[in-house]
Design a protein around this motif. Structure first.
Motif, mmCIF file in Angstrom:
data_model
loop_
_atom_site.group_PDB
_atom_site.id
_atom_site.type_symbol
_atom_site.label_atom_id
_atom_site.label_comp_id
_atom_site.label_asym_id
_atom_site.label_seq_id
_atom_site.Cartn_x
_atom_site.Cartn_y
_atom_site.Cartn_z
ATOM 1 N N HIS A 122 0.925 -1.227 -0.125
ATOM 2 C CA HIS A 122 -0.012 -0.091 -0.027
ATOM 3 C C HIS A 122 1.092 1.190 -0.070
ATOM 4 O O HIS A 122 2.009 1.033 0.159
ATOM 5 C CB HIS A 122 -1.225 0.099 1.140
ATOM 6 N N ASP A 124 1.159 4.929 1.847
ATOM 7 C CA ASP A 124 0.732 5.934 2.995
ATOM 8 C C ASP A 124 0.382 7.291 2.269
ATOM 9 O O ASP A 124 1.405 8.204 2.092
ATOM 10 C CB ASP A 124 1.772 6.270 4.140
ATOM 11 N N HIS A 178 4.640 -0.264 0.092
ATOM 12 C CA HIS A 178 5.255 -0.960 0.879
ATOM 13 C C HIS A 178 4.401 -2.199 1.611
ATOM 14 O O HIS A 178 3.272 -1.503 1.846
ATOM 15 C CB HIS A 178 6.081 -0.057 1.978
ATOM 16 N N ARG A 202 3.709 10.370 12.136
ATOM 17 C CA ARG A 202 3.292 10.909 10.772
ATOM 18 C C ARG A 202 2.893 12.297 11.115
ATOM 19 O O ARG A 202 2.163 12.645 12.138
ATOM 20 C CB ARG A 202 1.883 10.178 10.258
HETATM 21 FE FE FE2 Z 1 2.315 1.925 5.358
#
Ligand code: FE2
Ligand code: AKG
Length: 208
Positions: A122, A124, A178, A202
């Motif tokens: 996927h 991010d 990843h 994040r």
């Molecule tokens: Fe991720």
């Protein structure tokens, strides 16, 4: 904390042994407090509601959640409704050291992988601020981390992430695909049970 930083691709860094044994123990113990305040929940896929194999929680002002309504960040736990607990100091220090970004992280996603858990490839990309990297810290059993390019069809390769390792996903690699192929159960004795904890720090919103 002067472990060498290996560039896997431009902006994608692996720092083996970033946290030494004592720091791993401190972080493990801090996360026990986190999970007491914000119990692990099972996220579900958007639309289908299929459960993830990882369980998760968060700390910081915002937390990442997923259910039939989609992926999103929100200030409260999806089950208890309580605000997320604060980020442990060590987590914030790792961001300051590794992110090369002048604003603090807003969310720290805590993933718990049982021995059989995995995470599909996927990107991010739920963060409005893609200038900031995602900084990842791993504890417990080693994982096989797979990464490719910014397009799903790009070739991939895999590396092992051991307890204490850090990864920085930023710059031209901020949107690389990843995932986690598998967990090597029993490769670490840090945790009480076989499994792995991964933290991702994040920045969610662009700085004002
Ligand atoms: Fe991720
Ligand atoms: O467990 C990992 O190392 C990666 C976790 C991840 O990609 C995520 O939470 O978005």
């Amino acid at each position: 904390m002067s472990a060498p930083r290996l560039a896997l691709a431009p902006g994608l860094l692996h720092v083996p042994g970033y946290l030494d044994g004592a720091a791993q123990v401190r972080l493990r113990d801090a996360l026990r407090e986190t999970v007491r305040a914000a119990p692990l929940f099972t996220p579900r896929m958007p639309r289908t509601g299929k459960p993830f194999s990882v369980r998760m929680t968060n700390c910081g002002a915002l937390g990442w959640v997923s259910d039939e309504g989609g992926y999103r960040y929100q200030p409260t736990h999806p089950v208890t409704g309580a605000p997320w607990p604060p980020m442990p100091d060590l987590v914030r220090a790792a961001w300051d050291d590794l992110a090369a970004y002048p604003h603090p992280p807003e969310a720290c996603l805590v993933n718990w992988y049982e021995a059989s858990a995995k995470m599909g490839l996927h990107q991010d990309r739920d963060e409005a601020d893609l200038e900031a990297p995602v900084v990842s810290l791993s504890l417990g059993d080693t994982a096989i981390f797979r990464f490719g390019g910014t397009e799903r069809k790009a070739p991939t390769r895999s590396i092992r992430l051991a307890s204490g390792d850090a990864v920085v996903i930023g710059g031209p690699s901020r949107l690389v695909f990843h995932g986690i192929d598998r967990i090597l159960a029993g490769s670490s004795t840090l945790l009480d049970a076989p499994g792995r904890i991964n933290l991702t720090l994040r920045r969610v919103t662009p700085p004002a």
